[in-house]
Every structure is written in C-alpha cells, then in structure tokens.
Design an enzyme around this catalytic site. Structure first.
Site, PDB file in Angstrom:
ATOM      1  NE  ARG A  35      -4.268  -1.669   1.787  1.00 35.16           N
ATOM      2  CZ  ARG A  35      -5.135  -2.178   2.633  1.00 35.16           C
ATOM      3  NH1 ARG A  35      -4.898  -2.098   3.922  1.00 35.16           N
ATOM      4  NH2 ARG A  35      -6.228  -2.754   2.206  1.00 35.16           N
ATOM      5  N   GLY A 359      -7.575  -6.240  -0.027  1.00 39.11           N
ATOM      6  CA  GLY A 359      -6.336  -6.201   0.723  1.00 39.11           C
ATOM      7  C   GLY A 359      -5.833  -7.588   1.103  1.00 39.11           C
ATOM      8  N   GLY A 383     -12.671  -3.666   0.977  1.00 41.66           N
ATOM      9  CA  GLY A 383     -14.078  -3.271   1.020  1.00 41.66           C
ATOM     10  C   GLY A 383     -14.437  -2.366  -0.144  1.00 41.66           C
TER      11      GLY A 383
END
Ligand code: AMP
Length: 401
Positions: A35, A359, A383
């Site tokens: 990330r 993720g 999500g």
C-alpha cells in the site's frame, strides 16, 4: 471525477493527500508494504511539481484514542526509505505539532500526519462533528488529493468531509483503481470470469448479485463454497456454513442457470479433523465434494478442482478475483489459492486483463510468492473494491465529481 490536472499549478502549494497506509504490522515491522508503494506515483508527481506534500492516513483500529502501537512511525520510516528523503511524522493530525511541521516545509518536502483515527471525530456518525474536525485539517493545506482507495467507500473526516473545504481531486492511485475496476464491469472483454472465495458468503452477496448479470462464469471456493454445496443438497461436515443464506444461494444457483452464467464449484475438497489451530492435528485428506465425511472440515479445494479452476481462469479475457480458496495461511491448505493465482498469472501472460481485488487477497498472492507484475491490477482496497464491484456509489469518489 476531478484529477490532479484540475488542480492547476501546484508549485509551492500545500497539498493534503489522504493515502491508504493501513499496512499489516508484526510489532513495528511492516510485513507487506504494497500500500505504501502504491501511493508513490502520486507523491512523486506532486514533488516533481514542487508541491509541499502533507500525507494523512489511518492505521488499524485505535477507536478514537491514541494507541502508541498504531503510530504511523514505521510508515514514515519506510516512506523515507522508498523516496530517499527524510519524512517527518507529526505528533498529531491537526494540532500544534502538525501546524509547526507544515509551516517549516519547503517545496517538494513530504511530511506525514499522525494516525487520523486517533481522533474520535474521524469516524463520527455526526456530520457536524466530522465537518468541524475536517475544517481544522483543511486549514493545513491549499488543495486536497484523495488517494486512499481503501477508504473511498466510507464517508470519514479525512477522505470525505475535507473535500468540501478545499479544491479536491483524485490522485493517481484512485484514478488507476477506478479505471481498472471499470474495465472489468463496463463492457468487459469476454469471457468475464469472477472468482470468489474467503470465509463468508454474506460478505459477497452484493457482488454475486451485481456480477451474476454481467459475468460469463462464476467460480466459487473458500469457506463460502460450503453454503453452495449444502444448497445443492450435499453433506458439508463441520465446514463453515451460513444456514441463513441457503435460500439466497439457491436463488443465485437458479439465476445463474436461467441467465446462462456458468457456475463452477469444486468437485473435490481437502478436509481435516478440524480448523488447523491449537492442538488440532493437520492430516489433510482429499474427498469428493459430493461425499464429504460428516465429521470433517473442508479447508481447501482439492487438486482436481484446483486444475479445473486454473483452466477456466486461463480460458478468460477478463478475470476478477476476490478471496482465497482455502486456509492459505497454512501451507497444507494453500494449494487451491496458489492454483487460482497461477491461473491469473497465466491468463495475464496470454493477454487477459486480470484483477486481484481486496487487501487480504493482495497480501495472500504476495506472501505466496507471486510478483505484482503477474497481474494486470492488484487492488489496494478490500471493502472499496467489493463495493465498487457491487455497483454501489462510493461517497469518497462522489465528492470528487
Ligand atoms: P475473508 O476475510 O472473507 O476475505 O476470508 C479470508 C479468510 O478465509 C482467510 O483467513 C482464510 O483462512 C479463510 N478461509 C478460506 N477458506 C476457508 C475454509 N474452507 N474454512 C475456513 N476458513 C477459510
């Protein structure tokens, strides 16, 4: 959606960037910096333009309190390494230290504000509380860039309310995510194959509903598959099962049949005496999906299914995958997830457009040793990518229109 170009000349401007640095940690060691790497293009672009880059992000779930173990210090250090510069961390998000550090910035400098979720206002359900807080953050910058794709499905202070106070635009990561996910949902190259796994069917209901009307093929594995097998009348032993979703799942099976969507379920299953934790011994055994022993738990798809799933994936022009096929954290139950990842890698090599959503799935492929370059796109948002695939309007994107 507004993009960086819409913000005009950024030289010398204070650019507040909401990033997604919610990385997995082992103590203070970052176990997957994907990330952080994903945020680099925007940061580098802003530095090239001579902007002052003020980063903000959340880490974990401190629930509105200062939790020292969830400080963004490891992220600031890693960012500094990746950029080859010092990235100071402010002690707070919008307080005295944040203001002082921003005031001391030169052009192309980068700083990181402390975990936004240390502030109870960040995730408050009260719009007025959130917007008063967002105004204090906004006072630190001249413009706002939303680049934390992992949070765009939430309306929170640092990614949603702050956009009302400053000229706002999407960063390069958010732009890339939206472009990739749109490519799979709007006029995709066909066949479009959707692969779903993970523990719960109830988490994936919206995706199944939306994509049943779009996909040519739906492949199901993971803990959620046992609700599908049970819905077809098979014994599933002590495997994960959501009884309350059986009727819905029967409906999906019927809709798939009626609409000509190929539904691919495993034909064999790897079972064990129980979940591989504590004293439970690990003695994997392959059984038919139509004849599971009543005292065993299904923990992965079997080898025939792994081959079948792989081949179906390779025979696709667009592939979207979300959720592991088994308990991949334990090597004896990782083969199904590996076969699916390999299927995407082989499909990509053959010219297909492939997306790893979420993720957890992203960390899974990396931890299983697959390089990012094997896939067309690895989404940084679990999500958020699911809600995008559900066809929902995401508040963090809507504010950038
Ligand atoms: P999710 O959080 O829904 O994305 O699911 C990911 C988790 O599902 C992983 O931690 C897997 O270990 C778990 N999982 C996958 N397959 C199974 C299974 N057959 N039984 C129990 N858990 C599973």
């Amino acid at each position: 959606m507004k993009t960086l170009k819409d913000l005009g000349d950024l030289k010398g401007k204070r650019v507040l960037v909401r990033a997604d640095f919610n990385v997995p940690l082992d103590g203070t060691t970052i176990t997957d910096d994907g990330r952080i790497r994903a945020a680099l293009p925007t940061i580098k672009e802003l530095r090239t333009q001579g902007a002052k880059v003020i980063l903000m992000a959340h880490l974990g779930r401190p629930k509105g309190k200062v939790v020292p173990g969830l400080s963004l210090a490891p992220v600031a250090a890693r960012l500094g390494e990746l950029l080859g510069i010092n990235v100071p961390l402010a002690a707070d998000t919008y307080g005295d230290d944040a203001r002082a550090k921003v005031a001391a910035m030169g052009d192309s400098d980068v700083i990181l504000l402390q975990n936004v979720r240390f502030n109870p206002e960040e995730t408050s359900k009260d719009d007025q509380v959130r917007s008063a807080y967002a105004r204090k953050i906004a006072a630190l910058g001249d413009v706002f860039v939303s680049d934390g794709f992992g949070v765009v499905h939430r309306a929170q202070g640092s990614n949603y309310d702050v956009a009302a106070d400053l000229p706002a635009a999407a960063g390069l990561l958010v732009q890339k995510e939206v472009t990739a996910l749109s490519r799979a949902t709007v006029n995709p190259q066909r066949p479009l194959t959707v692969v779903l796994g993970g523990s719960k069917v109830s988490d994936k209901l919206g995706v199944i509903e939306n994509l049943l009307g779009k996909a040519n093929r739906l492949i199901i594995g993971g803990g959620m598959v046992f609700t599908f097998l049970k819905a077809q009348g098979y014994e599933v032993g002590t495997s994960l099962l959501e009884e309350d979703q059986l009727d819905k799942v029967r409906g999906y099976i019927e809709t798939a049949r009626r609409q000509g969507v190929e539904l691919v379920l495993p034909t064999d299953i790897v079972v064990n005496a129980g979940f591989p934790a504590g004293d439970t011994p690990i003695n994997p055994e392959v059984v038919s999906a139509e004849a599971m022993p009543s005292d065993k738990m299904g923990l992965d798809i079997g080898p025939k299914s792994a081959q079948l799933f792989h081949d179906k994936i390779v025979d696709s022009k667009t592939v979207v995958w979300n959720g592991p096929m088994g308990v991949f954290e334990v090597p004896q139950f990782a083969a199904g997830t590996k076969a699916v990842a390999q299927g995407l890698v082989d499909a990509t090599a053959a010219g297909a457009f492939t997306i790893v959503g979420g993720g957890d799935s992203a960390s899974a492929v990396r931890n299983l040793g697959f390089p990012d370059s094997g896939f067309s796109h690895i989404s940084t948002g679990g999500g958020a990518s699911l809600e995008f695939l559900e066809g929902k309007e995401l508040p963090g994107l809507k504010v950038l229109d």
